[in-house]
Motif scaffolding. Structure first.
Motif, PDB file in Angstrom:
ATOM      1  N   UNK A  20      65.952  53.656  54.324  1.00  0.00           N
ATOM      2  CA  UNK A  20      65.294  52.447  54.843  1.00  0.00           C
ATOM      3  C   UNK A  20      66.237  51.302  55.191  1.00  0.00           C
ATOM      4  N   UNK A  21      67.511  51.441  54.879  1.00  0.00           N
ATOM      5  CA  UNK A  21      68.422  50.321  55.147  1.00  0.00           C
ATOM      6  C   UNK A  21      69.838  50.839  55.374  1.00  0.00           C
ATOM      7  N   UNK A  22      70.694  49.958  55.842  1.00  0.00           N
ATOM      8  CA  UNK A  22      72.133  50.275  55.967  1.00  0.00           C
ATOM      9  C   UNK A  22      72.878  49.074  55.384  1.00  0.00           C
ATOM     10  N   UNK A  23      74.141  49.260  54.999  1.00  0.00           N
ATOM     11  CA  UNK A  23      74.908  48.118  54.482  1.00  0.00           C
ATOM     12  C   UNK A  23      74.976  46.978  55.500  1.00  0.00           C
ATOM     13  N   UNK A  81      64.172  43.960  53.166  1.00  0.00           N
ATOM     14  CA  UNK A  81      65.347  44.850  53.227  1.00  0.00           C
ATOM     15  C   UNK A  81      65.024  46.268  53.671  1.00  0.00           C
ATOM     16  N   UNK A  82      63.736  46.555  53.873  1.00  0.00           N
ATOM     17  CA  UNK A  82      63.389  47.897  54.334  1.00  0.00           C
ATOM     18  C   UNK A  82      62.916  47.822  55.772  1.00  0.00           C
ATOM     19  N   UNK A  83      63.513  48.650  56.591  1.00  0.00           N
ATOM     20  CA  UNK A  83      63.070  48.683  57.986  1.00  0.00           C
ATOM     21  C   UNK A  83      61.898  49.631  58.095  1.00  0.00           C
ATOM     22  N   UNK A  84      60.728  49.100  57.916  1.00  0.00           N
ATOM     23  CA  UNK A  84      59.532  49.931  58.004  1.00  0.00           C
ATOM     24  C   UNK A  84      58.720  49.436  59.199  1.00  0.00           C
ATOM     25  N   UNK A  85      58.260  50.337  59.989  1.00  0.00           N
ATOM     26  CA  UNK A  85      57.423  50.029  61.157  1.00  0.00           C
ATOM     27  C   UNK A  85      58.094  49.074  62.149  1.00  0.00           C
ATOM     28  N   UNK A  86      59.414  48.954  62.066  1.00  0.00           N
ATOM     29  CA  UNK A  86      60.174  48.120  63.016  1.00  0.00           C
ATOM     30  C   UNK A  86      59.517  46.786  63.340  1.00  0.00           C
TER      31      UNK A  86
END
Ligand code: A3P
Length: 288
Positions: A20-23, A81-86
């Motif tokens: 769900x994330x990247x650094x 911090x979570x890329x959910x559903x953009x």
């Protein structure tokens, strides 16, 4: 035992969900543009975050009379911090609600301007541990550790999402003068939801009439939330939650840890946590 890199990555001392994330994304959040009206719900995992999201979104939308009732919690108070559903956070109307499990050093710099608000919700760590243990079986994004002893040792060593519970709670408590924070406990919400809601309203400068408060209390009950797919995370896709393994709203009680932890495990827990917990300005309620 280190957490599997398949599920979590470590960045600047903290664990984040691999899928769900990247650094780079986490780092970019420091400059995320904050509005004075933004409200953040911050917590260690399994502390009553979704419950607080539901209550806050109802307070802001006055008992859900303007259409938010049909939305998933995820869309009402999205995770930073979570890329959910953009989601496009910038286009969201004010006041925006956000949710995060991050430590203070990762949150947007603008959050400390004293105008926007944070509600930090915490729960006694034995119930957090047990709730987390069961949740890790349901969550596809977290590693399932079947053996409770192993899971507990990871929790006591902070080798999991949220890191060490003590660091998270102590860390945010120590930030009380740097941010505008209301500290709430799961247990006080459980014991007297009305008072907690009024406390939140007071902090947010919202005044709701009695009927609305009654409505929010009814809609925030465990049974009501559990029965609604939008508040029980049932609309989440199968690559996030395995709905056949359990439900997000599991038991919703104080003291359930006693049904999972043995006396020896509880003593082992105390031997690691007790000293630092005694120094916290909160006395947690362990059972009722
Ligand atoms: P249990 O696993 O002990 O049942 P989070 O949202 O931070 O992940 O926290 C999840 C925990 O909060 C779960 O605990 C869940 O059942 C509980 N919870 C969620 N909504 C609740 C409600 N309305 N009343 C009581 N507990 C609730």
């Amino acid at each position: 035992m280190e957490p599997s890199e398949k599920y979590l990555f470590k960045h600047k001392g903290s664990y984040f969900v691999q899928s769900l994330a990247t650094p780079e994304y986490i780092d970019s959040l420091r400059d995320f543009e904050i509005r004075d009206s933004d409200v953040f719900i911050i917590s260690y995992p399994k502390s009553g975050t979704m419950w607080t999201q539901h209550i806050l979104s109802m307070i802001y939308h006055e008992g859900h009379r303007n259409g938010t009732e049909s939305m998933d919690l995820l869309d009402r108070a999205p995770w930073l911090e979570y890329k959910i559903r953009n989601m496009d956070f910038a286009s969201r109307p004010s006041p925006r609600l956000f949710t995060t499990h991050m430590h203070h050093q990762f949150v947007p710099k603008g959050l400390s301007n004293g105008k926007n608000k944070i509600i930090y919700v915490m729960r006694n760590p034995k119930d957090v541990l047990v709730s987390f243990y069961h949740y890790s079986k349901v969550s596809v994004q977290l590693e399932e550790v079947r053996d409770f002893d192993t899971f507990m040792e990871r929790f006591l060593a902070g080798k999991m999402l949220g890191d060490l519970w003590l660091d998270h709670v102590e860390g945010w408590l120590a930030q009380k003068d740097n941010f505008n924070i209301l500290f709430l406990t799961y247990e006080e919400m459980k014991k007297d939801l009305r008072s907690s809601i009024l406390k939140i309203c007071n902090f947010l400068g919202k005044s709701l009439n009695e009927n609305l408060v009654d409505d929010i209390i009814a809609k925030a009950s465990f049974d009501k939330m559990r029965a609604d797919p939008r508040t029980n995370a049932e609309n989440l896709p199968s690559d996030m939650l395995d709905h056949s393994k359990g439900r997000f709203l599991r038991k919703g009680t104080i003291g359930d840890w006693k049904n999972t932890m043995t006396v020896a495990q509880s003593e082992r827990f105390d031997s690691v946590f007790k000293e630092r917990m005694e120094k916290l300005p909160f006395k947690f309620c362990w059972d009722i």
